[in-house]
Design an enzyme around this catalytic site. Structure first.
Site, PDB file in Angstrom:
ATOM      1  N   HIS A   1      -5.956 -49.122  17.000  1.00 29.19           N
ATOM      2  CA  HIS A   1      -7.078 -49.889  17.643  1.00 29.19           C
ATOM      3  C   HIS A   1      -6.354 -50.261  19.183  1.00 29.19           C
ATOM      4  CE1 HIS A   1     -10.214 -53.263  17.802  1.00 29.19           C
ATOM      5  NE2 HIS A   1      -9.808 -53.343  19.001  1.00 29.19           N
TER       6      HIS A   1
ATOM      7  N   ASN B   1     -15.869 -49.516  23.479  1.00 29.53           N
ATOM      8  CA  ASN B   1     -16.924 -50.607  24.306  1.00 29.53           C
ATOM      9  C   ASN B   1     -16.581 -50.141  25.798  1.00 29.53           C
ATOM     10  OD1 ASN B   1     -13.896 -51.370  24.387  1.00 29.53           O
ATOM     11  ND2 ASN B   1     -14.689 -53.465  24.290  1.00 29.53           N
TER      12      ASN B   1
ATOM     13  N   LYS C   1     -17.401 -48.466  15.018  1.00 28.38           N
ATOM     14  CA  LYS C   1     -17.039 -49.992  15.337  1.00 28.38           C
ATOM     15  C   LYS C   1     -18.389 -50.859  15.445  1.00 28.38           C
ATOM     16  CE  LYS C   1     -14.336 -53.084  16.560  1.00 28.38           C
ATOM     17  NZ  LYS C   1     -13.622 -53.525  17.754  1.00 28.38           N
TER      18      LYS C   1
ATOM     19  N   HIS D   1     -15.316 -56.011  14.103  1.00 27.28           N
ATOM     20  CA  HIS D   1     -14.870 -57.334  14.759  1.00 27.28           C
ATOM     21  C   HIS D   1     -15.425 -58.568  14.198  1.00 27.28           C
ATOM     22  CE1 HIS D   1     -13.809 -59.607  18.628  1.00 27.28           C
ATOM     23  NE2 HIS D   1     -14.441 -60.614  18.154  1.00 27.28           N
TER      24      HIS D   1
ATOM     25  N   LEU E   1      -9.751 -62.036  22.243  1.00 25.27           N
ATOM     26  CA  LEU E   1     -10.687 -62.398  21.207  1.00 25.27           C
ATOM     27  C   LEU E   1     -10.192 -61.705  20.041  1.00 25.27           C
ATOM     28  CD1 LEU E   1     -13.908 -63.156  22.781  1.00 25.27           C
ATOM     29  CD2 LEU E   1     -12.542 -64.861  21.819  1.00 25.27           C
TER      30      LEU E   1
ATOM     31  N   ASP F   1      -4.923 -53.516  19.824  1.00 25.09           N
ATOM     32  CA  ASP F   1      -5.865 -54.192  20.534  1.00 25.09           C
ATOM     33  C   ASP F   1      -5.634 -54.422  21.948  1.00 25.09           C
ATOM     34  OD1 ASP F   1      -8.513 -55.120  21.221  1.00 25.09           O
ATOM     35  OD2 ASP F   1      -8.138 -57.130  20.445  1.00 25.09           O
TER      36      ASP F   1
ATOM     37  N   ALA G   1     -11.554 -61.732  28.130  1.00 20.94           N
ATOM     38  CA  ALA G   1     -10.756 -61.802  26.910  1.00 20.94           C
ATOM     39  C   ALA G   1     -10.084 -60.481  26.881  1.00 20.94           C
ATOM     40  CB  ALA G   1     -11.625 -62.052  25.802  1.00 20.94           C
TER      41      ALA G   1
END
Ligand code: NCD
Ligand code: ZN
Length: 344
Positions: free
Chosen positions: A14, A42, A100, A137, A220, A248, A264
């Protein structure tokens, strides 16, 4: 005390690599340690089609430094309108490995995310049929739910009903942050796994308020209290193959972090494997790091583990205060502080 640690080359399940000029600093940082990485979709606009994922993959490959190898494993961004045909195309592509799920409004660039999971049913049904994993998520977005409870509430109100409707759907609960999520993944039946970040293994929520507001510790799902951190370390070091490495790593420019409404994301790719080594050493579980970092992920995704090996040595070094990123800078996790492991 262990001074040298040799592992199969790890993968990151990730990561956010961003796009454009930022790739030229972010891809080399990831490729330094990881052979492969599941790349988050994203972007603006989000990567919603196989065609867009292949174009993005070419852009990433162009940023891999000569002499190093790095295989970006692409993902699509699930929307209310993702079609079963696109899912079928993704499942046939050797380059697309998962889809995702972002709840709309949950986090950075999630505006196009799913507004209500029922709307994505045709795509989810196709994913279940084709065996294409759903990366979640796992937070509810209801502003009435306390931000520290959003993952726990998600388990009961979204994940459990979803798994009842699609029992064959392969799921990765991404970047888990709570004891409840770790217990859920440990106990659930069916094909479910979870990724864990370095910051959630090393820090609790006090880090966000350490002598003042610390925007670089804000990501987050947000850091939780110490009891959760302890439960996450237990899961990561348990040897259970359902838990594997997913940084992440989510860089934002210093200006976008140090602002009246800071974005974030924690940047950790500069020293990810070193940070995980520190967490595993503190738990007395260094011998379990290879499973977590290099074996459990490939097993879930149906890929072979890497043959190459990497070596870490126990030597102190100081993390730079910042790294360049496109025409800006990014402040990394543990900026200016000492780390005890270093990739040779
Ligand atoms: C991520 C980002 O910046 O893209 N931020 C984060 O805090 N993790 C988005 C995400 O994964 O939620
Ligand atoms: Zn992420």
């Amino acid at each position: 005390m262990t001074r040298i640690l040799t592992l199969r080359r790890p993968d990151d399940w990730h990561i956010h690599l961003r796009d454009g000029a930022a790739l030229l600093s972010l891809v080399p940082a990831a490729a330094r340690q990881f052979a492969r990485a599941i790349v988050m979709p994203n972007l603006r606009p989000p990567v919603t089609t196989v065609e867009a994922a292949l174009a993005y993959r070419r852009e990433i490959l162009a940023a891999v430094p000569p002499g190093s190898t790095f295989d970006p494993l692409m993902t699509l961004y699930l929307t209310d309108n993702t079609t079963p045909e696109e899912v079928a195309r993704a499942s046939r592509s050797p380059f697309v490995h998962a889809i995702k799920y972002y709840p709309a409004g949950a986090t950075t660039n999630s505006e196009s995310g799913v507004t209500a999971i029922e709307r994505a049913s045709p795509a989810l049904e196709a994913m279940e049929r084709h065996g294409l994993p759903l990366l979640m998520h796992g937070e509810v977005t209801d502003p009435g739910v306390d931000i520290f409870d959003r993952e726990r509430v998600f388990l009961d109100t979204v994940l459990e009903p979803l798994r009842a409707r699609f029992p064959g759907l392969r799921i990765v609960l991404e970047h888990i942050t709570t004891a409840e999520a770790a217990a859920y993944v440990t106990e659930a039946s069916g094909e479910i796994a979870a990724t864990l970040t370095a910051q959630h293994l090393l820090l609790n929520r006090n880090a966000i308020f350490d002598g003042g507001i610390r925007p670089h510790a804000y990501c987050l799902p947000v850091l939780k209290r110490e009891t959760h951190r302890v439960a996450l370390v237990e899961a990561a070091t348990s040897g259970n193959p359902r838990f594997f490495l997913g940084t992440d790593s989510a860089p934002h420019s210093r200006a976008n972090k140090e602002s009246g409404c800071g974005h974030a994301g924690v940047y950790s790719a500069h020293a990810a494997i070193e940070l995980y080594a520190e967490a595993f050493e503190a738990a007395g579980a260094l011998e379990r790091l290879e499973g977590f970092a290099s074996l459990h992920g490939p097993r879930f995704y149906g890929l072979a583990p890497n043959e190459a090996r990497v070596t870490l040595e126990r030597v102190d070094w100081t993390v730079p205060a910042s790294y360049p990123m496109a025409d800006a800078t990014v402040v990394p996790l543990r900026a200016g502080q000492t780390l005890h492991w270093r990739l040779v």
